[in-house]
Design an enzyme around this catalytic site. Sequence first.
Site, PDB file in Angstrom:
ATOM      1  N   ALA A  46       0.941  -1.780   0.083  1.00  0.00           N
ATOM      2  CA  ALA A  46      -0.036   0.176   0.211  1.00  0.00           C
ATOM      3  C   ALA A  46       0.948   1.165   0.378  1.00  0.00           C
ATOM      4  O   ALA A  46       2.201   1.560   1.169  1.00  0.00           O
ATOM      5  CB  ALA A  46      -0.627   0.025   1.419  1.00  0.00           C
ATOM      6  N   ARG A 262     -12.158   6.542  -8.598  1.00  0.00           N
ATOM      7  CA  ARG A 262     -10.968   5.597  -9.286  1.00  0.00           C
ATOM      8  C   ARG A 262     -12.439   4.691 -10.254  1.00  0.00           C
ATOM      9  O   ARG A 262     -11.628   4.659 -11.641  1.00  0.00           O
ATOM     10  CB  ARG A 262     -11.048   4.044  -8.097  1.00  0.00           C
ATOM     11  CG  ARG A 262      -9.783   4.392  -7.077  1.00  0.00           C
ATOM     12  CD  ARG A 262      -8.754   3.386  -6.802  1.00  0.00           C
ATOM     13  NE  ARG A 262      -8.282   4.020  -6.406  1.00  0.00           N
ATOM     14  CZ  ARG A 262      -8.035   3.147  -4.955  1.00  0.00           C
ATOM     15  NH1 ARG A 262      -8.301   2.028  -4.622  1.00  0.00           N
ATOM     16  NH2 ARG A 262      -6.752   3.561  -4.494  1.00  0.00           N
TER      17      ARG A 262
HETATM   18  C1  FAD Z   1      -0.174  -2.236  -4.762  1.00  0.00           C
HETATM   19  C2  FAD Z   1      -1.684  -1.401  -3.813  1.00  0.00           C
HETATM   20  C3  FAD Z   1      -1.329  -0.621  -3.132  1.00  0.00           C
HETATM   21  C4  FAD Z   1      -2.487  -0.028  -2.208  1.00  0.00           C
HETATM   22  N1  FAD Z   1      -2.505   0.679  -1.306  1.00  0.00           N
HETATM   23  C5  FAD Z   1      -3.537   1.609  -0.516  1.00  0.00           C
HETATM   24  C6  FAD Z   1      -3.340   2.443   0.455  1.00  0.00           C
HETATM   25  O1  FAD Z   1      -2.344   3.621  -0.454  1.00  0.00           O
HETATM   26  N2  FAD Z   1      -4.940   2.786   1.045  1.00  0.00           N
HETATM   27  C7  FAD Z   1      -5.405   1.809   1.516  1.00  0.00           C
HETATM   28  O2  FAD Z   1      -5.956   2.072   2.265  1.00  0.00           O
HETATM   29  N3  FAD Z   1      -5.683   0.867   0.680  1.00  0.00           N
HETATM   30  C8  FAD Z   1      -4.267   0.738  -0.277  1.00  0.00           C
HETATM   31  N4  FAD Z   1      -4.046  -1.149  -1.093  1.00  0.00           N
HETATM   32  C9  FAD Z   1      -5.340  -1.573  -0.441  1.00  0.00           C
HETATM   33  C10 FAD Z   1      -4.795  -2.318   0.781  1.00  0.00           C
HETATM   34  O3  FAD Z   1      -2.810  -2.919   1.028  1.00  0.00           O
HETATM   35  C11 FAD Z   1      -5.298  -3.786   0.854  1.00  0.00           C
HETATM   36  O4  FAD Z   1      -6.763  -3.564   0.782  1.00  0.00           O
HETATM   37  C12 FAD Z   1      -5.152  -3.688   2.235  1.00  0.00           C
HETATM   38  O5  FAD Z   1      -3.855  -4.737   2.566  1.00  0.00           O
HETATM   39  C13 FAD Z   1      -5.902  -5.687   2.495  1.00  0.00           C
HETATM   40  O6  FAD Z   1      -5.199  -6.004   4.133  1.00  0.00           O
HETATM   41  P1  FAD Z   1      -5.888  -7.111   4.565  1.00  0.00           P
HETATM   42  O7  FAD Z   1      -5.058  -7.269   5.893  1.00  0.00           O
HETATM   43  O8  FAD Z   1      -6.917  -8.296   4.517  1.00  0.00           O
HETATM   44  O9  FAD Z   1      -5.202  -8.308   3.839  1.00  0.00           O
HETATM   45  P2  FAD Z   1      -3.664  -8.390   3.056  1.00  0.00           P
HETATM   46  O10 FAD Z   1      -2.887  -7.382   3.730  1.00  0.00           O
HETATM   47  O11 FAD Z   1      -3.384  -8.383   1.212  1.00  0.00           O
HETATM   48  O12 FAD Z   1      -3.231  -9.731   4.060  1.00  0.00           O
HETATM   49  C14 FAD Z   1      -3.855 -10.717   3.713  1.00  0.00           C
HETATM   50  C15 FAD Z   1      -3.376 -12.632   4.209  1.00  0.00           C
HETATM   51  O13 FAD Z   1      -3.310 -13.509   3.443  1.00  0.00           O
HETATM   52  C16 FAD Z   1      -2.278 -14.453   4.205  1.00  0.00           C
HETATM   53  N5  FAD Z   1      -3.548 -15.708   2.757  1.00  0.00           N
HETATM   54  C17 FAD Z   1      -4.261 -15.438   1.945  1.00  0.00           C
HETATM   55  N6  FAD Z   1      -4.934 -16.795   2.200  1.00  0.00           N
HETATM   56  C18 FAD Z   1      -4.207 -17.349   2.560  1.00  0.00           C
HETATM   57  C19 FAD Z   1      -4.557 -18.893   3.192  1.00  0.00           C
HETATM   58  N7  FAD Z   1      -5.350 -20.152   2.667  1.00  0.00           N
HETATM   59  N8  FAD Z   1      -4.105 -18.990   4.223  1.00  0.00           N
HETATM   60  C20 FAD Z   1      -3.107 -18.433   4.769  1.00  0.00           C
HETATM   61  N9  FAD Z   1      -3.287 -17.250   4.599  1.00  0.00           N
HETATM   62  C21 FAD Z   1      -3.605 -16.892   3.882  1.00  0.00           C
HETATM   63  C22 FAD Z   1      -1.435 -13.636   3.290  1.00  0.00           C
HETATM   64  O14 FAD Z   1      -0.350 -14.358   3.233  1.00  0.00           O
HETATM   65  C23 FAD Z   1      -1.486 -12.466   3.827  1.00  0.00           C
HETATM   66  O15 FAD Z   1      -0.720 -12.884   4.944  1.00  0.00           O
HETATM   67  C24 FAD Z   1      -3.248  -0.957  -1.571  1.00  0.00           C
HETATM   68  C25 FAD Z   1      -3.307  -2.532  -2.244  1.00  0.00           C
HETATM   69  C26 FAD Z   1      -2.144  -2.754  -3.369  1.00  0.00           C
HETATM   70  C27 FAD Z   1      -2.221  -3.845  -3.924  1.00  0.00           C
END
Ligand code: FAD
Length: 463
Positions: A46, A262
Amino acid sequence: MTNFSYVIIGSGIAGMSAALRLAEKKMGKVCIITKGPLISGSTPLAQGGISAVTNLKKDSYESHILDTMKAGQYTNNEKNVKILVESGKQIIEDLQRWGSIFAKKQHLEGGHSFPRIWNAKDRTGNNIAHALANNIVKHKNIIVQEHSAAFHLDIKKNIIFYRNFSLQQTFALHFNCLIIATGGYSSLYAASTSPPGNTGDAIAMAMQAGIITKELSKIQFHPTVLKKERFPRLLLTEAIRGAGGKIITADEKEIVNPLLPRDIVSHAVWKNEMNGKNIFLDARNITNFHEKFPFITNILLSEFQINPETDIIPITFGAHYCMGGIATNENAQTNIENIYAIGECANSGVHGENRLASNSLLEGLVFAKQAVDHILKNMGKNKTRFPADEKNKILYPLFISSDKPKEKIFFECIQNTLSQYVSIERTKENLQQAKNIFSKMKPVSTREENALFMALAIVEDCE
Ligand SMILES: Cc1cc2nc3c(=O)[nH]c(=O)nc-3n(C[C@H](O)[C@H](O)[C@H](O)COP(=O)(O)OP(=O)(O)OC[C@H]3O[C@@H](n4cnc5c(N)ncnc54)[C@H](O)[C@@H]3O)c2cc1C
């Protein structure tokens, strides 16, 4: 088999912050199962930041709520949007307590009417992920199983099965309470900004166990993704447009107001591409671009020989964020007692049709807190009891391993099909075409089976 009070799947911002909050209350052992290393998922990628109203003299909760609802075309769950926005100030304070360091000034991003984006320049997610991980590794009550993918859930016996790739073994854990925090599924698309592991396999696992999902077809396409072969694609943060970046054709005509939400900007990029035009991000008017966006400058220069201060940057749209996911309420509860879902894998309804920039890091943190508060409040009311502890017994190998090169081809087939037929505009014929292709695919591993299940669920939700 090992027993844990709490099992969290996924170690992004949602999973790690939930684990910390549980461990801080010293209410039992927490186990994090994560497919990657502890710092993984979209979180460390992010860039732009995290939205939060903290200057209540000039900004207001009402304004952030309105911006969020406007971007979501007023289809958002208003109650949950209110919780999201009004928790922002506390969340920033918690992040600072956990060691996150932010730039002094908050910046503006597309769709926001006030500069309320807390940031660490263009490495915000990385900064937050490291701060959370530094705290996690110090907690005696948190055990982390890295390189371990959850693949089967038994909701009757409260058991989660996972495969540890380093040990090449399958394990099972009993839980009193399970939190699913496995991120989105945009890497089921060929042009994606997300890490390769974000394929929604745990959402497919949950669905197969009887957990209800919602709006899986709602996938957000980001309009400013570098048009160069790479997986994941390099995202050119919203903040570049907030700082004055424009979206132009090769003959330097602006195609859209760059500060619109977006979905509108992505649609404009898509439409122009369909008409055979190449589209560019023009950031040449931003003074000291390299100081404001050091990470992006570095990658553009070193990997692609593009200087954003003198060159226009070729862009396209890419699958970026999943609004759809496991259906949850204001406490992040799913339809199954003691199973919660938080972060991008969940559908709490806060984003509606279209997520407002920088609202997702906030969502991950806020609904992790909501879930933990609910768990702690209902402690003792929980009827689930562990069976006798059979320590670390390894289960029979449920996971059918597959031949890796073939698995790559299998995933590429899903990614190309979704990108071609289930993209920004979706026709009946294209959806049928995607279904025909998927019906001919034969998975040979649980991973492939879950990915195909997920891809089909996306298409079915479009219909
Ligand atoms: C390039 C990029 C830039 C972004 N910029 C922004 C920003 O500036 N601001 C903002 O608000 N959002 C931003 N976003 C969106 C934001 O980063 C994500 O929505 C947020 O980080 C999601 O967090 P999360 O904890 O839900 O999942 P993630 O951070 O995606 O973590 C998922 C976790 O689940 C694990 N996992 C997946 N499947 C399994 C499984 N079957 N078994 C065990 N573990 C598993 C993975 O290994 C990981 O640890 C961005 C996204 C991207 C891709």
